[in-house]
Write a protein that holds these residues in place. Structure first.
Motif, PDB file in Angstrom:
ATOM      1  N   GLY A  34       0.872  -1.147   0.061  1.00 24.80           N
ATOM      2  CA  GLY A  34      -0.089  -0.061   0.019  1.00 24.80           C
ATOM      3  C   GLY A  34       0.534   1.277  -0.054  1.00 24.80           C
ATOM      4  N   LEU A  35       0.354   2.330   0.496  1.00 24.04           N
ATOM      5  CA  LEU A  35       1.157   3.565   0.564  1.00 24.04           C
ATOM      6  C   LEU A  35       2.283   3.480   1.117  1.00 24.04           C
ATOM      7  CD1 LEU A  35       1.131   6.719  -0.177  1.00 24.04           C
ATOM      8  CD2 LEU A  35      -0.121   6.926   2.034  1.00 24.04           C
ATOM      9  N   ALA A  36       2.254   2.680   2.318  1.00 25.53           N
ATOM     10  CA  ALA A  36       3.630   2.689   3.272  1.00 25.53           C
ATOM     11  C   ALA A  36       4.640   2.028   2.381  1.00 25.53           C
ATOM     12  CB  ALA A  36       3.454   1.980   4.631  1.00 25.53           C
ATOM     13  N   GLY A  71      -7.534   7.634   4.370  1.00 19.50           N
ATOM     14  CA  GLY A  71      -6.242   8.212   4.719  1.00 19.50           C
ATOM     15  C   GLY A  71      -5.988   9.256   3.344  1.00 19.50           C
ATOM     16  N   GLU A  72      -7.087   9.910   3.147  1.00 24.05           N
ATOM     17  CA  GLU A  72      -7.021  10.766   1.682  1.00 24.05           C
ATOM     18  C   GLU A  72      -6.436  12.073   1.957  1.00 24.05           C
ATOM     19  OE1 GLU A  72     -11.211   8.520   0.801  1.00 24.05           O
ATOM     20  OE2 GLU A  72     -10.686   9.898   2.326  1.00 24.05           O
ATOM     21  N   PRO A 354      -2.617  12.783  10.313  1.00 25.67           N
ATOM     22  CA  PRO A 354      -1.327  12.353  10.321  1.00 25.67           C
ATOM     23  C   PRO A 354      -0.612  11.108   9.726  1.00 25.67           C
ATOM     24  CG  PRO A 354      -2.470  11.894  12.330  1.00 25.67           C
ATOM     25  CD  PRO A 354      -3.450  12.346  11.427  1.00 25.67           C
ATOM     26  N   GLY A 355      -1.555  10.465   9.326  1.00 24.41           N
ATOM     27  CA  GLY A 355      -1.261   9.074   8.925  1.00 24.41           C
ATOM     28  C   GLY A 355      -0.093   8.840   7.767  1.00 24.41           C
ATOM     29  N   SER A 356      -0.020   9.868   6.805  1.00 22.95           N
ATOM     30  CA  SER A 356       0.944   9.847   5.616  1.00 22.95           C
ATOM     31  C   SER A 356       2.116  10.415   6.552  1.00 22.95           C
ATOM     32  CB  SER A 356       0.416  10.532   4.739  1.00 22.95           C
ATOM     33  OG  SER A 356      -0.678  10.122   3.928  1.00 22.95           O
ATOM     34  N   ASP A 357       2.172  11.333   7.416  1.00 24.71           N
ATOM     35  CA  ASP A 357       3.354  12.176   7.955  1.00 24.71           C
ATOM     36  C   ASP A 357       3.979  10.926   8.672  1.00 24.71           C
ATOM     37  OD1 ASP A 357       2.538  14.507   7.297  1.00 24.71           O
ATOM     38  OD2 ASP A 357       2.375  15.301   9.446  1.00 24.71           O
TER      39      ASP A 357
END
Length: 561
Positions: A34-36, A71-72, A354-357
């Protein structure tokens, strides 16, 4: 249907002999694409083109747009990571939506009728794009693009892969991961470095008993509507004055209530993401855990929004829930060469996006640890420093959310809290990352004392906010506040992307912390004056921008009435 992660057997061993010539290479396996996982693969590959990287992703690609993942919303730190560190600015500009910051709507007092929610409102949000950019992300569009980019860089991206067994190699031994491809063939990988980016399912966390409860009991439900639901069309008298104009559509909108907030987020695919996040003790999960239940909940607490959504029920794309989503971790990085990234490690709360941070910070730490190991440069010590800093950051941030949902409707104290929280983020966390001070363990060690001092000061203020909200009248004027009219916030946001050398950085950091001290003393002084029983450490109060903010929203009139 069995969960390929939950039903996976995991073992921990001292390592097995590895005779294959492949073991002469130091390779990286990332569980979770996924993103991470994908951003980490790109970051490591860009820094170390010679490292073989495999990413195992259980979903088949391409994934759906819009209704893929939550998480947009990004904020400044993650935006810098995506655009500058990974070089994705063109994609963000062309395929995603610019974000006009975080926006908050409060009822000026609890007596305001629910149907007048947007006719009489206290609105906090920027009217023009901030100095430092951020974006609204359609996760489906983004993750499809990331997978393509990773493969173009030479990453072995295997989608539709089900992990069936994992064992951790101790000390210098390789790890072992067995998985089944989407074609059904069984394969064993023996990576030198192993990363768990499997979100909250985290097999490595479960394997090693690292899950830690943080006593922040909050749940979420969300859904996507295939239509543009623009809050500007709800304009009543206050919104009709339209100081914010079209900004609301491009913002991450927060509708604030006691014990909850509701989000409205636009997506580049043309859909709108809507979510409910609530404290379990004030709004039990089973009151909004299905779409019908969520609509009933909205009719009770946000009837204008329920009426707004009702004509588009036929455009519903998905409905998803997450119970007890906040979690901590005992350890996220190990000198045994395993690492947790993103939500596999810890996650607190989505309130400030803050998720993407956390993904950006964790991936940057992991990339630095791989470099240290590869170059035999104090790898074990580097791992300890990054692990300590990351977990300290998580725990110093928790008081922002923990036990605060009860005051989320407070139209006088919450604006002060928001201003303080923005200032802490822009003066320190985002500032350090954007200035490239989070990729070096020795630099971080020097900054740790600042961070821990900031944590103590923040914890004190967060507790004070709650006590203050219990005493102060929940009453403000119906008005519009641009956070960048607060001088400290304008200066701090503008200063994030300065090009600073080492001496200039140290000087700017001290200036940032001095601005925070001024805001801190203003807040303490106000509470000391109005509710002296709440303050143990008195200050010589010099009214500043927080006093001005409270004047604008009518606090002093209410508290002296």
């Amino acid at each position: 249907m069995p969960d390929p992660i939950s039903d996976t057997p995991f073992t921990q061993h001292e390592g097995q002999s590895n005779n294959s010539s492949a073991h002469d290479n130091k390779d990286l396996l990332i569980m979770g694409g996924g993103l991470a996982g994908l951003t980490l693969a790109i970051q490591v590959k860009q820094a170390h083109a010679d490292i073989p990287i495999t990413v195992l992703e259980r979903q088949q690609h391409p994934v759906d747009e819009a209704a893929h993942k939550v998480g947009e919303s990004t904020v400044e730190l993650a935006t810098y990571y995506l655009s500058e560190v990974l070089g994705l600015k063109q994609h963000l500009d062309e395929a995603q939506l610019p974000k006009l910051g975080l926006r908050f709507f409060f009822r000026p007092n609890p007596e305001i009728a629910e149907q007048d929610r947007f006719k009489n409102t206290l609105e906090i949000g920027a009217k023009t794009l901030p100095h430092s950019a951020s974006y609204q992300l359609d996760r489906g569009i983004l993750e499809n693009y990331l997978a393509e980019k990773a493969q173009a860089l030479g990453v072995n991206f295997i989608d539709g892969a089900k992990v069936t067994e994992v064992s951790i190699g101790k000390r210098t031994k390789h790890h072992h991961v067995k998985y089944v491809s989407r074609e059904g063939s069984a394969t064993q990988a023996t990576p030198y470095w192993l990363v768990d980016a499997c979100s909250r399912r985290s097999p490595l966390k479960r394997l090693q008993g690292l899950k830690k409860n943080n006593n922040h009991d909050v749940n979420a439900a969300w859904f996507r509507i295939n239509a543009k639901l623009d809050l500007n069309t709800l304009a009543g008298q206050t919104l009709a004055n339209n100081e914010a104009g079209p900004a609301r559509w491009f913002s991450t909108n927060h509708l604030m209530g006691k014990g909850y907030w509701v989000w409205f987020i636009p997506l580049a695919s043309g859909s709108t993401s809507i979510g409910i996040v609530a404290d379990e003790h004030l709004h039990p999960f089973d009151t909004y855990n299905t779409f019908d239940a969520a609509m009933t909940w909205l009719r009770l607490h946000e009837p204008v929004i329920a009426d707004f959504i009702q004509p588009y029920r036929g455009n519903l794309q998905d409905f998803r829930v997450l119970r007890h989503f906040s979690h901590d971790c005992e350890q996220v990085y190990s000198s045994d060469r395993w690492f947790l990234s993103g939500e596999a490690g810890a996650f607190l709360d989505p309130f400030y996006s803050p998720g993407s941070d956390l993904i950006a910070i964790s991936n940057t730490f992991i990339t630095a640890m791989i470099k240290a190991d590869k170059e035999n440069d104090a790898f074990a010590q580097t791992t300890v420093v990054f692990d300590r800093f990351y977990l300290s950051m998580i725990r110093n941030t928790l008081p922002i959310y923990q036990n605060r949902y009860e005051m989320f409707d407070h139209a006088t104290v919450m604006p002060v809290k928001i201003a303080w929280d923005f200032a802490v983020y822009w003066s320190f966390t985002a500032f350090l990352f954007i200035q490239d001070r989070m990729n070096n363990a020795s630099e971080l060690l020097k900054l740790l004392r600042y961070f821990e001092d900031m944590g103590r000061k923040n914890e004190q203020l967060q507790s004070l906010f709650s006590e203050w909200a219990r005493k102060a009248p929940n009453q403000s004027t119906a008005t519009y506040i641009d956070p960048f009219d607060i001088p400290e916030l304008d200066v701090l946001n503008k200063g994030l992307c300065q090009d600073l050398n080492a001496d200039d950085f140290e000087h700017q950091l001290r200036k940032n912390l001095a601005l925070l001290d001024g805001m801190h003393n203003d807040i303490i002084g106000i509470v000391q004056r109005d509710f002296p029983m709440l303050v143990s450490n008195t200050v010589d109060h010099q009214p500043g921008s927080i006093s001005t903010l409270l004047d604008r929203i009518g606090y002093h009139t209410a508290v002296t009435a």
